[in-house]
Design a protein around this motif. Structure first.
Motif, short mmCIF file in Angstrom:
data_model
loop_
_atom_site.label_atom_id
_atom_site.label_comp_id
_atom_site.label_asym_id
_atom_site.label_seq_id
_atom_site.Cartn_x
_atom_site.Cartn_y
_atom_site.Cartn_z
N TYR A 27 -7.68 37.11 29.03
CA TYR A 27 -8.69 36.33 28.19
C TYR A 27 -8.06 35.86 26.66
CZ TYR A 27 -13.06 37.94 30.19
OH TYR A 27 -14.34 38.17 31.02
N PHE A 28 -7.11 36.70 26.01
CA PHE A 28 -6.48 36.34 24.87
C PHE A 28 -5.09 35.83 25.05
CE2 PHE A 28 -9.21 40.09 24.56
CZ PHE A 28 -10.30 39.49 24.10
N HIS A 29 -4.64 35.24 23.68
CA HIS A 29 -3.31 34.74 23.71
C HIS A 29 -2.14 35.92 23.80
CE1 HIS A 29 0.41 33.21 22.14
NE2 HIS A 29 0.24 33.74 21.12
N ALA A 48 -0.54 37.71 20.89
CA ALA A 48 -1.24 38.12 19.97
C ALA A 48 -0.85 39.58 19.61
CB ALA A 48 -2.84 38.39 20.16
N SER A 68 -5.10 43.04 16.89
CA SER A 68 -6.21 41.94 17.07
C SER A 68 -6.69 42.20 18.47
CB SER A 68 -5.31 40.74 16.94
OG SER A 68 -4.97 40.73 15.38
N ARG A 69 -5.87 42.27 19.39
CA ARG A 69 -6.04 42.35 20.97
C ARG A 69 -7.14 43.67 21.11
NH1 ARG A 69 -3.22 39.49 24.66
NH2 ARG A 69 -4.01 40.90 26.24
N TRP A 112 -10.46 42.45 19.57
CA TRP A 112 -11.19 41.65 20.30
C TRP A 112 -11.68 42.28 21.67
CZ3 TRP A 112 -6.25 38.06 19.86
CH2 TRP A 112 -6.38 37.44 18.59
N GLY A 149 -8.00 26.32 23.25
CA GLY A 149 -6.90 27.37 22.77
C GLY A 149 -5.94 26.69 23.76
N ASP A 199 -4.86 28.93 26.64
CA ASP A 199 -6.03 29.23 27.57
C ASP A 199 -5.39 29.46 29.06
OD1 ASP A 199 -8.15 29.68 29.12
OD2 ASP A 199 -9.37 28.49 27.61
N ASP A 209 -1.51 29.31 19.42
CA ASP A 209 -1.42 30.48 19.44
C ASP A 209 -2.94 31.22 19.68
OD1 ASP A 209 1.21 30.54 18.91
OD2 ASP A 209 0.92 30.30 16.80
N CYS A 210 -3.58 30.56 20.85
CA CYS A 210 -4.97 30.91 21.08
C CYS A 210 -5.14 30.86 22.71
CB CYS A 210 -6.07 30.26 20.15
SG CYS A 210 -7.90 30.62 20.44
N GLU A 230 -10.94 34.45 18.55
CA GLU A 230 -9.37 34.57 18.21
C GLU A 230 -8.99 33.81 16.99
OE1 GLU A 230 -6.42 34.48 21.72
OE2 GLU A 230 -8.25 34.17 22.88
#
Length: 255
Positions: free
Chosen positions: A136-138, A141, A145-146, A149, A194, A197, A222-223, A230
């Motif tokens: 799902y995420f960068h 990160a 933050s992870r 999220w 992103g 992605d 960075d997304c 994000e």
């Protein structure tokens, strides 16, 4: 609940409709609603109540304003294309976030059905942690933050009824190719992508600007896939510029 969030701005301003993605609800757009509702009404409907993609679009159109700007995240953008097919004249502009105009790849069918089986068996937490969240995420990160999220996404998933997820899977599997729908649009279109992605390859998102003259591409470094959370600020600023074009009837310039 058909409308999850409805926040008002100026009564005479063009409303904005934001569609969530798979296993998401209005919480995916929290920052956007807070920022953009200062100027206009922002509506976030619940998605996944009808069995078919076309039926879901018809349901939404029956309750939405006569004319509106339309944004969609991931599956929400796929549903947005169906709204355009059914009522092109009502959509004043389209913002596509972390999505594609292509039909689903046949290789995804088995995976989607297996994920649905696990969800319906009550394995929501394990399914999310083992199969979904890792993509799902960068990947670069920071851990804090992870974690933040992930908690929001997990909460939305746990509170999604199995019947809603089943319908959302149907939408993803049965969606038609929407490239011709996009190409025929005569209103401002923005694609937010992103750069990292992992679920919807950036090149698949970037291709949409080549079939629609005046379609702008916003690349967010960075997304990952969950761009609305994000990169909240970057997404909101880009959406504000798009809304200015929508309200003034000015085509966006492709980046």
């Amino acid at each position: 609940m058909a409308i999850e969030a409805r926040h008002g701005g100026a009564a005479d301003a063009l409303p904005l409709v934001l569609l969530p993605g798979t296993l998401c609800d209005s919480r995916i757009w929290l920052a956007h609603v807070a920022a953009l509702s200062r100027q206009r009404e922002v509506i976030v409907p619940q998605i996944g109540l009808e069995v078919s993609l076309s039926g879901e679009a018809s349901r939404l159109l029956a309750m939405l304003p006569r004319r509106f700007a339309l944004g969609g995240f991931s599956l929400g953008a796929i549903l947005a294309f169906e709204l355009v097919r059914q009522a092109r004249q009502r959509v004043a502009g389209l913002c596509i976030v972390s999505s594609t105009a292509r039909a689903d790849a046949p290789r995804n069918l088995t995976l989607r059905r297996l994920q649905l089986e696990r969800f319906e068996a009550g394995e929501v937490q394990a399914l999310m942690e083992q199969e979904m969240l890792p993509g799902y995420f960068h990947p670069g990160a920071d851990a804090e933050s992870r974690q933040r999220w992930s908690e929001r996404v997990l909460t939305m998933a746990r509170e999604t009824p199995a019947a809603v997820f089943r319908n959302q899977v149907r939408y993803a599997i049965s969606r038609p190719d929407s490239m011709s729908t996009l190409a025929a649009m005569q209103v401002p279109v923005q694609v937010q992508c992103g750069q990292n992605d992992q679920l919807c390859p950036p090149q698949r998102q970037a291709e949409m600007v080549f079939v629609r003259s005046g379609c702008s591409l916003v690349r967010v470094p960075d997304c990952g896939h969950f761009l609305p959370i994000e990169a909240e600020r970057s997404s909101i600023i880009s959406m504000e510029k798009w809304l200015d074009c929508v309200c003034n009837g000015i085509p966006e310039q492709a980046a």
